[in-house]
Design a protein around this motif. Structure first.
Motif, PDB file in Angstrom:
ATOM      1  N   VAL A   1       2.338  10.248 -17.782  1.00 38.72           N
ATOM      2  CA  VAL A   1       3.067   9.313 -16.924  1.00 38.72           C
ATOM      3  C   VAL A   1       2.512   7.913 -17.138  1.00 38.72           C
ATOM      4  CG1 VAL A   1       3.853   8.843 -14.581  1.00 38.72           C
ATOM      5  CG2 VAL A   1       3.255  11.183 -15.245  1.00 38.72           C
ATOM      6  N   ILE A   2       3.394   6.975 -17.431  1.00 38.05           N
ATOM      7  CA  ILE A   2       3.006   5.581 -17.637  1.00 38.05           C
ATOM      8  C   ILE A   2       3.573   4.764 -16.481  1.00 38.05           C
ATOM      9  CG2 ILE A   2       3.067   3.631 -19.239  1.00 38.05           C
ATOM     10  CD1 ILE A   2       4.008   5.862 -21.345  1.00 38.05           C
ATOM     11  N   THR A   3       2.740   3.997 -15.819  1.00 41.41           N
ATOM     12  CA  THR A   3       3.205   3.187 -14.710  1.00 41.41           C
ATOM     13  C   THR A   3       2.885   1.718 -14.971  1.00 41.41           C
ATOM     14  OG1 THR A   3       1.202   3.149 -13.353  1.00 41.41           O
ATOM     15  CG2 THR A   3       2.592   5.113 -13.190  1.00 41.41           C
ATOM     16  N   ALA A   4       3.754   0.834 -14.477  1.00 44.29           N
ATOM     17  CA  ALA A   4       3.540  -0.615 -14.607  1.00 44.29           C
ATOM     18  C   ALA A   4       3.772  -1.237 -13.237  1.00 44.29           C
ATOM     19  CB  ALA A   4       4.478  -1.203 -15.652  1.00 44.29           C
ATOM     20  N   PHE A   5       2.677  -1.455 -12.499  1.00 44.30           N
ATOM     21  CA  PHE A   5       2.744  -2.004 -11.149  1.00 44.30           C
ATOM     22  C   PHE A   5       1.668  -3.073 -10.984  1.00 44.30           C
ATOM     23  CE2 PHE A   5       4.710   2.092 -10.838  1.00 44.30           C
ATOM     24  CZ  PHE A   5       5.732   1.936  -9.910  1.00 44.30           C
ATOM     25  N   ILE A   6       2.003  -4.109 -10.246  1.00 41.22           N
ATOM     26  CA  ILE A   6       0.971  -5.103  -9.937  1.00 41.22           C
ATOM     27  C   ILE A   6      -0.207  -4.402  -9.275  1.00 41.22           C
ATOM     28  CG2 ILE A   6       0.409  -7.156  -8.578  1.00 41.22           C
ATOM     29  CD1 ILE A   6       3.324  -8.031  -8.877  1.00 41.22           C
ATOM     30  N   SER A   7       0.078  -3.512  -8.310  1.00 39.93           N
ATOM     31  CA  SER A   7      -0.950  -2.747  -7.571  1.00 39.93           C
ATOM     32  C   SER A   7      -2.192  -3.608  -7.335  1.00 39.93           C
ATOM     33  CB  SER A   7      -1.316  -1.455  -8.310  1.00 39.93           C
ATOM     34  OG  SER A   7      -1.527  -1.657  -9.679  1.00 39.93           O
ATOM     35  N   PRO A   8      -2.074  -4.596  -6.444  1.00 38.86           N
ATOM     36  CA  PRO A   8      -3.128  -5.612  -6.332  1.00 38.86           C
ATOM     37  C   PRO A   8      -4.420  -5.159  -5.686  1.00 38.86           C
ATOM     38  CG  PRO A   8      -1.453  -5.957  -4.645  1.00 38.86           C
ATOM     39  CD  PRO A   8      -0.952  -4.851  -5.528  1.00 38.86           C
ATOM     40  N   PHE A   9      -4.410  -4.029  -4.964  1.00 36.99           N
ATOM     41  CA  PHE A   9      -5.592  -3.665  -4.187  1.00 36.99           C
ATOM     42  C   PHE A   9      -6.366  -2.526  -4.851  1.00 36.99           C
ATOM     43  CE2 PHE A   9      -2.385  -5.049  -0.961  1.00 36.99           C
ATOM     44  CZ  PHE A   9      -2.927  -6.319  -0.780  1.00 36.99           C
ATOM     45  N   ALA A  10      -7.654  -2.742  -5.026  1.00 40.13           N
ATOM     46  CA  ALA A  10      -8.495  -1.750  -5.695  1.00 40.13           C
ATOM     47  C   ALA A  10      -8.527  -0.426  -4.929  1.00 40.13           C
ATOM     48  CB  ALA A  10      -9.913  -2.305  -5.856  1.00 40.13           C
ATOM     49  N   ALA A  11      -8.499  -0.498  -3.600  1.00 39.45           N
ATOM     50  CA  ALA A  11      -8.585   0.729  -2.797  1.00 39.45           C
ATOM     51  C   ALA A  11      -7.419   1.657  -3.088  1.00 39.45           C
ATOM     52  CB  ALA A  11      -8.631   0.373  -1.311  1.00 39.45           C
ATOM     53  N   GLU A  12      -6.238   1.096  -3.292  1.00 37.72           N
ATOM     54  CA  GLU A  12      -5.065   1.938  -3.537  1.00 37.72           C
ATOM     55  C   GLU A  12      -5.067   2.501  -4.958  1.00 37.72           C
ATOM     56  OE1 GLU A  12      -5.135   1.072  -0.106  1.00 37.72           O
ATOM     57  OE2 GLU A  12      -4.826  -0.807  -1.193  1.00 37.72           O
TER      58      GLU A  12
ATOM     59  N   ILE B   1       0.835  -1.204   0.000  1.00 39.08           N
ATOM     60  CA  ILE B   1       0.000   0.000   0.000  1.00 39.08           C
ATOM     61  C   ILE B   1       0.867   1.251   0.000  1.00 39.08           C
ATOM     62  CG2 ILE B   1      -1.645   1.321   1.396  1.00 39.08           C
ATOM     63  CD1 ILE B   1      -2.801  -1.404   2.287  1.00 39.08           C
ATOM     64  N   GLU B   2       1.905   1.268   0.846  1.00 45.04           N
ATOM     65  CA  GLU B   2       2.800   2.420   0.895  1.00 45.04           C
ATOM     66  C   GLU B   2       3.558   2.580  -0.417  1.00 45.04           C
ATOM     67  OE1 GLU B   2       5.014   5.748   2.210  1.00 45.04           O
ATOM     68  OE2 GLU B   2       3.033   4.903   2.649  1.00 45.04           O
ATOM     69  N   ASN B   3       3.923   1.464  -1.047  1.00 42.04           N
ATOM     70  CA  ASN B   3       4.596   1.483  -2.343  1.00 42.04           C
ATOM     71  C   ASN B   3       3.743   2.233  -3.371  1.00 42.04           C
ATOM     72  OD1 ASN B   3       6.621   0.566  -4.340  1.00 42.04           O
ATOM     73  ND2 ASN B   3       4.972  -0.751  -5.081  1.00 42.04           N
ATOM     74  N   ILE B   4       2.457   1.890  -3.427  1.00 44.36           N
ATOM     75  CA  ILE B   4       1.564   2.523  -4.395  1.00 44.36           C
ATOM     76  C   ILE B   4       1.300   3.984  -4.020  1.00 44.36           C
ATOM     77  CG2 ILE B   4      -0.749   2.443  -5.406  1.00 44.36           C
ATOM     78  CD1 ILE B   4       1.287   0.290  -6.349  1.00 44.36           C
ATOM     79  N   ARG B   5       1.199   4.263  -2.738  1.00 42.67           N
ATOM     80  CA  ARG B   5       0.962   5.656  -2.328  1.00 42.67           C
ATOM     81  C   ARG B   5       2.097   6.557  -2.797  1.00 42.67           C
ATOM     82  NH1 ARG B   5       2.262   9.572   0.844  1.00 42.67           N
ATOM     83  NH2 ARG B   5       4.058   8.436   1.677  1.00 42.67           N
ATOM     84  N   ARG B   6       3.332   6.097  -2.575  1.00 44.15           N
ATOM     85  CA  ARG B   6       4.483   6.908  -2.986  1.00 44.15           C
ATOM     86  C   ARG B   6       4.527   7.078  -4.498  1.00 44.15           C
ATOM     87  NH1 ARG B   6       9.550   4.489   0.607  1.00 44.15           N
ATOM     88  NH2 ARG B   6       8.545   4.609   2.660  1.00 44.15           N
TER      89      ARG B   6
END
Length: 646
Positions: A551-562, A531-536
């Motif tokens: 800006v193009i990002t490529a992250f697993i970002s598994p949680f919908a809330a984040e 969560i902190e990873n995605i916030r930053r």
């Protein structure tokens, strides 16, 4: 008028309904004060039986209810007792089958002096959250203790929670005295034990009394079985205890605005419940958080204008000046306003099966205000048996802890607890709500604001995001690629940037692996760290978009809330969520980095898709099915959306 009942008929509520002067009867009851209280304590201490006895003795049972109760009592078997009073309150089938209370049951009764709403709360630890719900509106708590068992863990837990929530009036009811032969030594030992505990948690005073809900000792009349006790009966104490509402009226004016009443162009009023204080036409008031001041023009109700209104009344106020005021604002006394801040220390009672996730954003609801709040890792959790402060990384179900939190905008508040004063429940007590499930996950009390929140301000800039974007001749955007490890996010993101670069677009690519070499190298792969990873990353992406970049990002970002948290950081329409949809089996087959194999072997913990969940987007702007599209085709589609939106 119906005939009066005979002397052999039971005298219940029906007597009142056939009284000679019904109007006088109703007028008398209409102006009685109201006391809200709870019964709490450990399992099988007799809470439901006590309430049933109160209802029975106060003649608040209808004749058909009595007949049904007697039938139910015979069916469940009550050890020779004619009536099982607990069945009046235990309404759930599961409660009657097990002989316990699970949910909070609210019951109304009245005496000649006062009206009452009592909440029967469950004793099991797993239902502590239900007890907190019942206690949240109570003025008084009746803590029951089984005379045979003494002070137990749940006695301490419920006492601590009642004190924490700010209930000022505590009654220690030592119940089932009939089962210990009305022994004074037993009673005195229990009171002394509780007194030592109460002193340790800050309960300055409580009223102790020996009772029997089963026999009715010291409930409505003094018992001859306890001639050594010279204190009040339970009903006598409930009828005379000071009400919090009386004390609230002496506090400064606070009225959270629930609704702007605008029936026509000639009327604009602000409706709400007065939480504290008194208001009159002509009073100077301040509207927060804006801080604008004005005076009250009228106090409007359905029955006409009032000369004054006090705490507990719902009214509509009209103001002398046309100032901005809407739902969530607070109308307060101009010379004694509440505080405004966006960072706090708070005490939390966690009420969800899923543990607190530090860094995750929850909805915070305080009075009529609803804001997004991020909870930091708890400072400590409280052991209710020893009052120790324990180190904690999270809070589990029924845990109590202290943590800092930050809201996305300033809110109007007052510290929940004030020395010697009635608790500020309206502007100090709040709940946390999960953004995805809408389930209430915690109840909280604001302790104080963190002063640094008032010392940090936005610096006005002459060159803003619009100027940056105009210089680059493009519309900023955050293109957020999400999907399982091995889904092809990085490959597609790289192709998207190359295509945009050839079109003379100004871009920057943030890749999940790359940022963990620098910006986020201190983070692991626990749920909180993800969560902190995605916030930053979201904050960085926002700054880059402010600079006019795509800006193009490529992250697993598994949680919908984040992902929704990042979406909320940028202007509407500038967040483009791209779901790179690859079945788990296909992602494992690719396994370019060998990560799935390590996760399956137990060598890699918290791996998304294996032992950590992935919450797939429900309505992404772009859905890429990698089983039917090549990376090149996927990139073309994304570019079309980005350029089309631009």
């Amino acid at each position: 008028m119906a005939d009066q009942p005979t002397a052999t008929e039971p005298k219940y509520v029906t007597d009142a309904l056939i009284a000679d002067d019904i109007d006088a009867y109703l007028a008398t009851h209409q102006h009685k004060t109201m006391l809200r209280f709870i019964t709490c304590g450990s399992v099988d201490d007799g809470k439901s039986t006590l309430i049933g006895r109160l209802l029975y003795d106060s003649k608040m049972i209808f004749e058909d209810q009595l007949a049904a109760l007697e039938a139910d009592s015979r069916r469940v078997g009550t050890q020779g007792q004619e009536i099982d009073f607990a069945l009046l309150v235990d309404g759930l089938a599961a409660e009657r089958e097990q002989g316990i209370t699970i949910d909070v049951a609210y019951r109304f009764f009245s005496t000649e002096k006062r009206k009452f709403i009592v909440a029967d709360t469950p004793g099991h630890e797993q239902y502590t959250r239900n007890m907190v719900t019942g206690a949240s509106t109570a003025d008084l708590a009746v803590i029951l203790v089984d005379a045979r068992k003494g002070v137990l863990t749940q006695t301490r837990r419920h006492s601590y929670l009642a004190h924490l929530i700010g209930i000022r009036h505590i009654v220690l009811a030592v119940n089932k005295m009939d089962l210990v032969g009305y022994d004074r030594a037993t009673y005195d030992a229990i009171v002394a034990d509780y007194h030592a505990f109460a002193d340790g948690i800050g309960i300055d005073a409580f009223t102790a009394m020996p009772i029997s809900g089963f026999k009715g000792d010291n409930i409505t009349a003094p018992s001859t079985n306890t001639s050594w006790y010279d204190g009040p009966t339970l009903i006598a104490h409930l009828e005379t205890v000071e009400l919090d509402s009386d004390a609230a009226a002496a506090q400064p004016l606070r009225m959270p605005v629930q609704w702007v009443n605008r029936p026509n162009l000639d009327f604009r009023g602000f409706a709400g419940l007065i939480a504290s204080g008194t208001v009159r036409p002509g009073d100077a008031v301040r509207v927060l958080p804006s801080g604008k001041t004005t005076t009250v023009a009228r106090i409007v109700t359905l029955d006409g204008d009032l000369d004054a209104a006090v705490a507990g009344q719902s009214v509509t106020l009209t103001l002398a000046d046309e100032i901005d005021c809407s739902r969530g604002d607070v109308i307060a006394a101009a010379d004694a306003p509440p505080q405004v801040a966006d960072q706090f220390e708070a005490t939390l009672v966690w009420m969800a099966d899923e543990a607190l996730i530090p860094g995750r954003a929850y909805w915070l609801k305080l009075a009529t205000q609803t804001v997004s709040a991020t909870i930091h890792q708890p400072k400590y959790a409280v052991n209710v048996n020893t009052m120790e402060h324990l180190a904690a990384k999270t809070l589990d179900l029924n845990a109590i802890g202290v943590a800092e939190l930050a809201t996305d905008r300033p809110i109007v508040f007052e510290p929940y607890a004030s020395e010697g004063a009635v608790p500020n429940k309206a502007l100090g007590g709040f709940i946390l709500v999960d953004k995805l499930t809408n389930a209430t996950v915690a109840a909280g009390m604001l302790n104080f604001s963190l002063r640094r929140a008032q010392n940090v301000h936005w610096q006005a800039l002459d060159v803003g995001r619009a100027e940056h974007a105009r210089l680059k001749n493009q519309r900023p955007a955050v293109v957020w690629l999400t999907g399982l490890s091995g889904s092809g996010k990085s490959t597609i993101a790289n192709l998207v940037e190359k295509k945009l670069h050839r079109m003379n677009r100004h871009t920057f690519l943030l890749d999940g692996d790359n940022v963990r070499h620098g910006l986020n190298k201190d983070l692991g792969f626990t749920e909180a760290d993800r969560i902190e990873n995605i916030r930053r990353v979201g904050e960085v992406a926002k700054l880059m978009a402010d600079a006019g970049l795509i800006v193009i990002t490529a992250f697993i970002s598994p949680f919908a809330a984040e992902r929704e948290m990042v979406r909320a950081m940028v202007p509407e329409g500038e967040f483009i969520e791209v779901f790179v949809d690859t079945p788990l089996a296909e992602a494992e087959r690719r396994d370019v980095k060998g990560l799935y194999a390590k996760a399956r072997a137990g060598q890699l913990k918290n791996f998304t898709g294996i032992d950590s969940p992935y919450e797939a987007p429900q309505k992404p702007e772009v859905h890429i099915d990698t089983t039917t599209m090549t990376a090149e085709q996927a990139a073309e589609r994304i570019v079309d959306v980005v350029i089309g939106d631009a």
